[in-house]
Design a protein around this motif. Structure first.
Motif: not given
Length: 281
Positions: A95, A97, A124, A126, A132, A136-137
């Motif tokens: 993943t 971001a 993704r 962002a 942050n 999340q990634s």
């Protein structure tokens, strides 16, 4: 005579191209709008401006637009302002971001993952906050001034500085310069952005005006570094070195070759549907 409305990327790397428009002899010829690379492309595509400094991938997506020959935001080796920051080895990244203002850099990152590792991570959108993003990634794609600020502090691996960002063990973050990866892959420079005009725009005087604006900017890089150091909270010397050594402002023949190859590889990874030939003003 009406001024041409021009959309300008608000990042530091675009300032030398637009310096004549913002602070110099070309000021009276244009009505500038400062925004992100993605918004520059949208404004040109929707006809809200006559000229835009668009991400290079958007030439393939904006119907009928044409390239203004000469000026560009490119890099011949490292660029330092388009980077992948990862908490795991790149071949393990699943993943990513990515800064919501980025489009060309996302396509370039997809090419890098595909060509080097034969992987296809999920990208993704962002907000460009590296803590942050990495929470999340597996990796974060940073561009522009945010990437530059990160590089000023993290040019050399330092686990003590990076402890709040790392996930496992005590290894520092892995940082990859995407222009450098492209150079290693192709032997060519990378073109991130250039001026383009909307379909039907026929004022040929803009070509010379935009070249003159660039030349004025390149001649005044020390002044640009001094002006932007405090608002960006980046050392003046770091900015000057970046603008003089990492960014290339001339769309020469090797840049045109690189641009064509980028479009072909972008189509291969599905970033664009098909490749259209380069068209100029």
């Amino acid at each position: 005579m009406a001024k041409s409305k021009i959309s300008i990327v608000k990042y530091l790397n675009a300032v030398p191209l637009a310096w004549g428009i913002l602070e110099g002899p070309q000021k009276e010829a244009f009505e500038p709008v400062l925004t992100t690379p993605a918004e520059c492309a949208d404004q040109l595509a929707n006809g809200r401006v006559d000229i835009g400094l668009i991400p290079s991938i958007e030439f393939q997506r904006i119907k009928g637009c044409r390239i203004v020959p000469g000026p560009a935001v490119a890099a011949t080796h490292r660029v330092r302002s388009v980077i992948l920051v990862s908490v795991v080895p790149l071949w393990q990244v699943k993943t990513v971001a990515c800064d919501s203002g980025s489009r060309t850099s996302v396509a370039l990152a997809r090419i890098v993952f595909n060509e080097f590792y034969h992987t296809h991570p999920d990208f993704r959108s962002a907000e460009p906050d590296v803590a942050n993003m990495l929470a999340q990634s597996d990796a974060a794609l940073l561009i522009g001034d945010n990437a530059l600020k990160f590089m000023e502090t993290n040019e050399m691996p330092n686990i003590e500085i990076q402890k709040p960002l790392v996930r496992l063990g005590s290894e520092p973050l892995q940082v990859f310069d995407l222009a450098e990866r492209w150079r290693f892959l192709t032997g060519l420079p990378f073109v991130f952005a250039f001026w383009a005009v909307k379909d039907g725009f026929n004022d040929g005087t803009v070509v010379d005006a935009l070249k003159q604006s660039r030349d004025f900017g390149v001649a005044n890089i020390p002044a640009i570094a001094a002006k932007y150091s405090e608002p960006l909270q980046i050392k003046k010397e770091f900015i000057q070195e970046y603008l003089e050594r990492n960014v290339h402002y001339y769309m020469d023949q090797t840049c045109l070759e690189a641009l064509q190859l980028f479009y072909e590889k972008a189509a291969h990874v599905g970033a664009i549907k098909a490749v259209r030939g380069l068209r100029f003003v």
